[in-house]
Design a protein around this motif. Structure first.
Motif, short mmCIF file in Angstrom:
data_model
loop_
_atom_site.label_atom_id
_atom_site.label_comp_id
_atom_site.label_asym_id
_atom_site.label_seq_id
_atom_site.Cartn_x
_atom_site.Cartn_y
_atom_site.Cartn_z
N LEU A 288 -4.10 55.41 3.77
CA LEU A 288 -2.68 55.30 4.09
C LEU A 288 -1.98 54.81 2.83
N CYS A 289 -1.03 55.62 2.33
CA CYS A 289 -0.40 55.32 1.03
C CYS A 289 1.00 54.77 1.21
N ILE A 290 1.35 53.83 0.37
CA ILE A 290 2.71 53.28 0.28
C ILE A 290 3.15 53.45 -1.16
N GLU A 291 4.17 54.28 -1.36
CA GLU A 291 4.60 54.62 -2.73
C GLU A 291 6.09 54.40 -2.87
N ASN A 292 6.50 53.87 -4.00
CA ASN A 292 7.93 53.70 -4.27
C ASN A 292 8.24 54.09 -5.71
N ASN A 293 9.45 54.58 -5.94
CA ASN A 293 9.87 54.86 -7.30
C ASN A 293 10.05 53.53 -8.03
N LEU A 294 9.64 53.49 -9.29
CA LEU A 294 9.57 52.23 -10.03
C LEU A 294 10.93 51.91 -10.65
N GLN A 295 11.55 50.83 -10.18
CA GLN A 295 12.81 50.30 -10.73
C GLN A 295 12.64 48.79 -10.86
N VAL A 296 11.87 48.42 -11.85
CA VAL A 296 11.40 47.04 -11.95
C VAL A 296 12.56 46.08 -12.13
N ARG A 297 12.56 45.05 -11.29
CA ARG A 297 13.56 44.01 -11.38
C ARG A 297 13.15 42.99 -12.44
N GLU A 298 14.09 42.53 -13.23
CA GLU A 298 13.79 41.50 -14.22
C GLU A 298 13.60 40.18 -13.50
N GLN A 299 12.41 39.58 -13.72
CA GLN A 299 12.08 38.34 -13.04
C GLN A 299 11.80 37.25 -14.04
N LYS A 327 -0.30 52.84 -10.86
CA LYS A 327 1.01 52.53 -11.43
C LYS A 327 1.26 53.43 -12.63
N SER A 328 2.44 54.03 -12.66
CA SER A 328 2.83 54.86 -13.80
C SER A 328 4.25 54.45 -14.22
N GLU A 329 4.82 55.23 -15.10
CA GLU A 329 6.19 54.92 -15.54
C GLU A 329 7.20 55.21 -14.44
N ASP A 330 6.85 56.08 -13.51
CA ASP A 330 7.81 56.53 -12.50
C ASP A 330 7.59 55.94 -11.10
N TYR A 331 6.34 55.61 -10.77
CA TYR A 331 6.09 55.17 -9.39
C TYR A 331 5.00 54.11 -9.35
N PHE A 332 4.94 53.43 -8.20
CA PHE A 332 3.89 52.46 -7.90
C PHE A 332 3.32 52.81 -6.54
N LYS A 333 1.99 52.94 -6.46
CA LYS A 333 1.36 53.40 -5.22
C LYS A 333 0.16 52.51 -4.87
N VAL A 334 0.02 52.22 -3.57
CA VAL A 334 -1.13 51.48 -3.06
C VAL A 334 -1.77 52.32 -1.96
N LYS A 335 -3.09 52.52 -2.06
CA LYS A 335 -3.83 53.28 -1.06
C LYS A 335 -4.68 52.33 -0.21
N LEU A 336 -4.38 52.27 1.07
CA LEU A 336 -5.13 51.43 2.00
C LEU A 336 -6.19 52.27 2.72
N PRO A 337 -7.46 51.87 2.69
CA PRO A 337 -8.48 52.62 3.44
C PRO A 337 -8.18 52.61 4.94
#
Length: 436
Positions: A288-299, A327-337
């Motif tokens: 089960l994948c959760i993916e978002n476009n990467l718009q990193v917030r300055e922290q 993780k790439s320049e455009d997106y961040f993805k996590v794959k849950l088994p």
């Protein structure tokens, strides 16, 4: 047979042959020494090797930890039968074939009965030692396994605690209350819906916090409710897309994992109307994948990664499959088994564990006591038989201690492995179940 065991038997054979040659052989020449060495090798490798192989075979087929009572009865019966046959075989080879001191008819006529019986006792002593050694090694393995399980329990409890701290994120609660406060004046009806959604969120958290796995369907329903709250808060700045296959609905995932990942998407990325944050939850094979476009917030403060490590820890307790992070320049993805069946987990109830441990400890002491008794019986009785036959070959008084102590050993075996308190408790439970 392992190389180490073969080497041990070799040196035992050499040591025994040298002792017999120098202590009991009158004509000390090379020929007699080789005969003694050959006979010693026959007895050592046939009796020692066969008993070792028997013990190894029983360890594989009937491990002590899985069927203690059954293994004990089979071990006792098998070592008696095996050693009886092997001793007669070795003595026949020794006295009839090698030394040629007796014919086959004389050997089986009863002339060598006492010698055969004495040799059987020695063989039983060796076999009892091997089986007791095997039992103690199995006990050590079980003890190590229990230690590992206790560590897993502690790790699970710690993971659940960390999970709860992350799930009840004060920032999320603070932001949600601010949204609710503004909605009460602007849109009371929407405020009611928002309050109902918050109630569902925290009810689900309380219901699932002690579970190890939940269905994908339940987790998705919860995630959609959670996304509704975020949508109310961020409006058109965030967009959530669900594309999960229906055949995955009845499978299992770690509870509240989606909430942690969705919260991470909001926490670590900025979202505006001009540059909305898009989050996709979809199926990808057996994950089960959760993916978002990467718009990193300055922290100002670097992320600790507690949320992701928490999910990884909880999955490591349930399956060998890994949580993948891309993780790439455009997106961040996590794959849950996604787990096809609900995993079996270790009970974390301390009282039940303590009682089970005490019961197992008592059982181990009982079995250890029986084998101590059995080994002592074999050693002492063999010594008494040897003394009796050497000093008074006609008056066989050794039968009295052998039979008397033998009855005690037999009753001890029945108490530990058959007719004891465990047997009584088993019968009581059977009767109670029938009455129900």
């Amino acid at each position: 047979m392992k190389r180490k065991e073969i080497i041990t038997l070799f040196w035992v054979s050499v040591a025994v042959s040298m002792f017999l040659f120098f202590a009991f052989t009158e004509n000390k020449n090379l020929e007699n020494f080789l005969y003694t060495l050959l006979i010693s090798f026959i007895y050592s490798f046939v009796l020692g090797g066969a008993n070792g192989l028997l013990n190894t075979f029983l360890n594989k087929k009937i491990p002590w930890a899985e069927a203690t009572t059954k293994r004990a009865f089979i071990s006792i019966a098998s070592i008696f039968i095996t050693n009886f046959i092997l001793v007669y075989f070795c003595n026949y080879i020794n006295f009839v074939v090698i030394q040629k001191g007796a014919t086959t008819e004389a050997f089986f006529s009863g002339k060598y009965n006492f010698l055969n019986w004495f040799t059987i006792n020695v063989a039983l002593l060796i076999s009892a030692f091997l089986h007791a050694k095997g039992f103690m090694e199995e006990l050590k393995k079980v003890s190590r396994k229990e230690v590992v399980e206790q560590k897993l329990i502690a790790k699970s409890a710690n993971a659940q605690f960390e999970s709860l701290k992350n799930q009840l994120d004060p920032h999320f609660l603070f932001n949600s209350l601010n949204v609710l406060s503004s909605l009460i004046d602007e849109n009371p009806q929407q405020a009611q819906k928002f309050t109902a959604s918050m109630s569902k969120i925290y009810r689900y958290v309380l219901e699932q916090k002690d579970k190890e796995a939940v269905t994908v369907e339940d987790e998705l329903e919860f995630a959609k409710t959670y996304c509704d709250l975020l949508k109310t808060r961020f409006e058109d700045s965030v967009d959530f897309i669900f594309d999960v296959k229906k055949e995955d609905f009845r499978k299992y995932v770690v509870p509240l994992s989606l909430q942690l990942l969705l919260e991470n998407c909001i926490k670590h990325n900025f979202a505006t109307s001009s540059r909305p944050l898009t989050v996709r939850i979809f199926s990808d094979g057996d994950a089960l994948c959760i993916e978002n476009n990467l718009q990193v917030r300055e922290q100002i403060k670097e992320s600790s990664g507690i949320g992701l490590s928490n999910i990884v820890q909880r999955y490591s307790l349930l399956t060998k499959r890994n949580v993948f992070i891309e993780k790439s320049e455009d997106y961040f993805k996590v794959k849950l088994p996604v787990l096809a069946t609900k995993p079996n987990v270790i009970s974390t109830e301390p009282d039940g564990q303590y009682k089970a441990y005490k019961k197992a400890q008592k059982r181990v002491k009982e079995i250890k006591g029986f084998y101590t008794n059995l080994i002592s019986y074999c050693i002492v009785c063999s010594f008494l038989v040897f003394i009796n036959l050497v000093t008074q070959s006609r008056n066989h008084w050794f039968w009295f201690p052998v039979l008397g102590w033998g009855i005690g050993v037999a009753s001890h075996a029945f108490k530990v492995f058959g007719i004891g308190e465990a047997w009584q408790e088993k019968k009581i439970r059977e009767i109670m179940n029938k009455q129900k």
